[in-house]
Design a protein around this motif. Structure first.
Motif, mmCIF file in Angstrom:
data_model
loop_
_atom_site.group_PDB
_atom_site.id
_atom_site.type_symbol
_atom_site.label_atom_id
_atom_site.label_comp_id
_atom_site.label_asym_id
_atom_site.label_seq_id
_atom_site.Cartn_x
_atom_site.Cartn_y
_atom_site.Cartn_z
ATOM 1 N N VAL A 108 -6.779 9.161 12.718
ATOM 2 C CA VAL A 108 -6.032 8.294 11.792
ATOM 3 C C VAL A 108 -5.383 9.134 10.695
ATOM 4 O O VAL A 108 -4.189 8.981 10.399
ATOM 5 N N ARG A 109 -6.151 10.054 10.085
ATOM 6 C CA ARG A 109 -5.588 10.889 9.011
ATOM 7 C C ARG A 109 -4.528 11.837 9.567
ATOM 8 O O ARG A 109 -3.516 12.087 8.933
ATOM 9 N N GLU A 110 -4.767 12.352 10.774
ATOM 10 C CA GLU A 110 -3.778 13.256 11.351
ATOM 11 C C GLU A 110 -2.472 12.522 11.644
ATOM 12 O O GLU A 110 -1.392 13.074 11.457
ATOM 13 N N ALA A 111 -2.536 11.275 12.060
ATOM 14 C CA ALA A 111 -1.317 10.490 12.288
ATOM 15 C C ALA A 111 -0.555 10.302 10.984
ATOM 16 O O ALA A 111 0.678 10.410 10.950
ATOM 17 N N GLU A 112 -1.290 10.036 9.897
ATOM 18 C CA GLU A 112 -0.626 9.931 8.587
ATOM 19 C C GLU A 112 0.039 11.242 8.215
ATOM 20 O O GLU A 112 1.216 11.281 7.859
ATOM 21 N N THR A 113 -0.716 12.324 8.324
ATOM 22 C CA THR A 113 -0.210 13.639 7.945
ATOM 23 C C THR A 113 0.931 14.067 8.865
ATOM 24 O O THR A 113 1.918 14.655 8.411
ATOM 25 N N PHE B 67 4.703 13.339 7.994
ATOM 26 C CA PHE B 67 5.491 14.149 7.055
ATOM 27 C C PHE B 67 5.333 15.649 7.286
ATOM 28 O O PHE B 67 6.050 16.438 6.700
ATOM 29 N N ASP B 68 4.397 16.053 8.140
ATOM 30 C CA ASP B 68 4.207 17.458 8.478
ATOM 31 C C ASP B 68 3.973 17.527 9.989
ATOM 32 O O ASP B 68 2.880 17.233 10.480
ATOM 33 N N HIS B 69 4.997 17.906 10.723
ATOM 34 C CA HIS B 69 4.970 17.847 12.189
ATOM 35 C C HIS B 69 3.919 18.751 12.831
ATOM 36 O O HIS B 69 3.567 18.545 13.989
ATOM 37 N N ALA B 70 3.380 19.720 12.088
ATOM 38 C CA ALA B 70 2.327 20.578 12.639
ATOM 39 C C ALA B 70 1.056 19.783 12.914
ATOM 40 O O ALA B 70 0.229 20.183 13.734
ATOM 41 N N TYR B 71 0.911 18.646 12.242
ATOM 42 C CA TYR B 71 -0.303 17.839 12.375
ATOM 43 C C TYR B 71 -0.134 16.714 13.383
ATOM 44 O O TYR B 71 -0.525 15.582 13.153
ATOM 45 N N ASP C 119 -23.170 17.001 -12.330
ATOM 46 C CA ASP C 119 -24.094 16.271 -13.189
ATOM 47 C C ASP C 119 -23.411 15.751 -14.456
ATOM 48 O O ASP C 119 -23.982 14.934 -15.166
ATOM 49 N N ARG C 120 -22.178 16.170 -14.727
ATOM 50 C CA ARG C 120 -21.474 15.757 -15.948
ATOM 51 C C ARG C 120 -20.216 14.918 -15.706
ATOM 52 O O ARG C 120 -19.912 14.024 -16.470
ATOM 53 N N VAL C 121 -19.468 15.260 -14.660
ATOM 54 C CA VAL C 121 -18.172 14.617 -14.415
ATOM 55 C C VAL C 121 -17.930 14.451 -12.925
ATOM 56 O O VAL C 121 -18.631 15.025 -12.091
ATOM 57 N N VAL C 122 -16.879 13.691 -12.612
ATOM 58 C CA VAL C 122 -16.414 13.566 -11.238
ATOM 59 C C VAL C 122 -14.893 13.686 -11.244
ATOM 60 O O VAL C 122 -14.226 13.188 -12.153
ATOM 61 N N TYR C 123 -14.369 14.399 -10.252
ATOM 62 C CA TYR C 123 -12.921 14.512 -10.042
ATOM 63 C C TYR C 123 -12.591 13.737 -8.783
ATOM 64 O O TYR C 123 -13.201 13.957 -7.737
ATOM 65 N N LEU C 124 -11.614 12.871 -8.884
ATOM 66 C CA LEU C 124 -11.195 12.049 -7.757
ATOM 67 C C LEU C 124 -9.737 12.347 -7.438
ATOM 68 O O LEU C 124 -8.865 12.213 -8.294
ATOM 69 N N THR C 125 -9.494 12.761 -6.195
ATOM 70 C CA THR C 125 -8.140 12.947 -5.684
ATOM 71 C C THR C 125 -7.947 11.905 -4.599
ATOM 72 O O THR C 125 -8.553 12.004 -3.532
ATOM 73 N N GLN C 126 -7.141 10.903 -4.885
ATOM 74 C CA GLN C 126 -6.876 9.860 -3.901
ATOM 75 C C GLN C 126 -5.737 10.332 -3.007
ATOM 76 O O GLN C 126 -4.618 10.539 -3.462
ATOM 77 N N TYR C 127 -6.048 10.530 -1.728
ATOM 78 C CA TYR C 127 -5.035 11.008 -0.790
ATOM 79 C C TYR C 127 -4.021 9.901 -0.515
ATOM 80 O O TYR C 127 -4.384 8.756 -0.270
ATOM 81 N N GLU C 128 -2.788 10.290 -0.527
ATOM 82 C CA GLU C 128 -1.714 9.364 -0.191
ATOM 83 C C GLU C 128 -1.376 9.532 1.287
ATOM 84 O O GLU C 128 -1.671 10.548 1.893
ATOM 85 N N ASP C 129 -0.746 8.535 1.862
ATOM 86 C CA ASP C 129 -0.399 8.627 3.282
ATOM 87 C C ASP C 129 0.967 9.265 3.494
ATOM 88 O O ASP C 129 1.437 9.344 4.623
ATOM 89 N N THR C 130 1.567 9.772 2.424
ATOM 90 C CA THR C 130 2.908 10.349 2.524
ATOM 91 C C THR C 130 2.994 11.811 2.101
ATOM 92 O O THR C 130 4.084 12.370 2.040
#
Length: 165
Positions: A62-67, A70-74, A116-127
């Protein structure tokens, strides 16, 4: 944001990373964290997609189809191959006993770096690729607690890769 993340990783007593491909774990920002885990001075947990998960759905597909849109290598299994290579790379670090790795089977829609102190969230886009997506930082509070719970549930239902202990 990379410098901020690197500083937080250096301060952290423990780190958990849930990511899609795992290439980010081989970059400079995570190098000291992996060294600390190998040296036994920091507890590190890594969650990567399970390239051998039995579907449906095939979440890597599913993720490879999204990728691939926009990136034909995937469009030909490259994502699964990269995940396998990163699992092999990280298995060597896991041999220290201070780093654990598990493989999950669920959608690849974010990278979560939890300390233990923070969280970083990177929400992947489908584009676009994940590294081009915005990163949000949350200190302790409701969103931190929610993401901790998400990662903990994923960890509890993920499997240990063969060859890692």
């Amino acid at each position: 944001m990379a410098e901020d993340l690197q500083a937080e990783l250096a301060r952290a007593r423990w780190v958990t990373v849930m990511t899609s491909r795992g290439n980010d774990l081989q970059r400079h920002v995570f190098a000291d964290t992996l060294r600390a885990a190998s040296a036994g001075t920091k507890r590190v947990r890594l969650l990567l997609p399970d390239p051998d998960a039995v579907g449906p759905p095939d979440w890597i597909g599913v993720r490879e189809a999204e990728t691939g849109s926009f990136d034909h290598a995937y469009r030909s299994g490259l994502l699964r191959l990269q995940i396998r290579q990163n699992i092999s790379y990280l298995t060597a670090h896991a041999a220290s006993g201070q780093m654990e790795m598990r493989l999950y089977s669920q959608p690849h829609i974010a990278r979560i770096v939890l300390t233990d102190r923070v969280v970083y969230l990177t929400q992947y886009e489908d584009t676009r690729h994940g590294q081009l997506s915005p990163v949000k930082k949350y200190r302790r509070g409701d969103m931190y607690d929610y993401l901790c719970r998400t990662v903990a549930l994923t960890w509890d239902h993920a499997r240990e890769p063969s060859g890692a202990s």
